[in-house]
Design a protein around this motif. Structure first.
Motif, short mmCIF file in Angstrom:
data_model
loop_
_atom_site.label_atom_id
_atom_site.label_comp_id
_atom_site.label_asym_id
_atom_site.label_seq_id
_atom_site.Cartn_x
_atom_site.Cartn_y
_atom_site.Cartn_z
N PRO A 1 0.83 -1.21 0.00
CA PRO A 1 0.00 0.00 0.00
C PRO A 1 0.87 1.25 0.00
CG PRO A 1 -0.03 -1.06 2.16
CD PRO A 1 0.77 -1.94 1.26
N SER A 2 0.34 2.28 -0.67
CA SER A 2 1.01 3.57 -0.71
C SER A 2 -0.06 4.64 -0.84
CB SER A 2 1.97 3.63 -1.90
OG SER A 2 2.57 4.91 -2.00
N GLY A 3 -0.48 5.19 0.29
CA GLY A 3 -1.57 6.15 0.28
C GLY A 3 -2.84 5.46 -0.15
N GLY A 4 -3.53 6.01 -1.13
CA GLY A 4 -4.76 5.41 -1.64
C GLY A 4 -4.52 4.51 -2.84
N ALA A 5 -3.28 4.05 -2.98
CA ALA A 5 -2.93 3.22 -4.14
C ALA A 5 -2.14 2.00 -3.68
CB ALA A 5 -2.11 4.04 -5.13
N TRP A 6 -1.88 1.14 -4.64
CA TRP A 6 -1.04 -0.04 -4.42
C TRP A 6 0.10 0.03 -5.41
CZ3 TRP A 6 -1.50 -3.56 -0.61
CH2 TRP A 6 -2.68 -3.52 0.14
N VAL A 7 1.33 -0.09 -4.92
CA VAL A 7 2.50 -0.17 -5.78
C VAL A 7 2.70 -1.65 -6.06
CG1 VAL A 7 4.96 0.27 -6.00
CG2 VAL A 7 3.49 1.93 -4.82
N VAL A 8 2.61 -2.01 -7.35
CA VAL A 8 2.59 -3.43 -7.72
C VAL A 8 3.74 -3.74 -8.68
CG1 VAL A 8 1.22 -5.24 -8.83
CG2 VAL A 8 0.08 -3.50 -7.44
#
Length: 155
Positions: A110-117
């Motif tokens: 998770p990274s804030g309101g996103a996902w680093v994938v």
């Protein structure tokens, strides 16, 4: 939203510069190219197009190093299980690793309101061609909506 044109169920994960997609392409028997190819093969367009039941993985990275491969024998239930596993991982809100057989692995955080994938793809017939793709930060709401849409398309 996927920038690749695929008819049939498709789970597209990525940004405009890097992506991985799990798809079951369907060939439209009414397309001019299909009509010509069917005529040349001496079969009906519907027979030429077939049932559209072969799953494939397509991918591209920021350097346009991409490709794809088919997954003979893969079934809708397996694609759905992968999507469900990814949904559960996202809901947990913790870093995750989700695998679809030995050909696709996603690592996310998770990274804030996103996902680093990060996606790891390995064609089943050529492990030496394995690639790692940084998909970037994928907005969580869009990712969850795409997963739900994908799973409904399989029902």
């Amino acid at each position: 939203m996927s920038p690749i044109a695929v008819e049939g169920p498709e789970l597209y994960l990525g940004t405009g510069s890097a992506y991985v997609a799990l798809a079951r392409p369907e060939i439209d028997p009414t397309q001019p190219g299909v009509l010509i190819a069917a005529e040349e093969a001496g079969v009906s367009p519907e027979e030429f197009a077939g049932p559209g039941d072969t799953w494939a993985v397509m991918f591209d990275d920021a350097d346009d190093e991409g490709g794809g491969f088919e997954l003979p024998g893969a079934r809708d239930v397996e694609a759905d299980a992968f999507a469900e596993q990814l949904q559960r991982a996202l809901a947990a809100g913790e870093p995750f690793t989700v695998e679809a057989g030995n050909f696709l692995r996603l690592d996310g955080r998770p990274s804030g309101g996103a996902w680093v994938v990060t996606a790891h793809v390995a064609p089943p017939e050529d492990a030496a061609a394995a690639q790692t793709l940084e998909l970037g930060a994928l907005p969580a709401p869009e990712l969850l909506a795409d997963l739900e849409t994908f799973r409904r398309s399989l029902a």
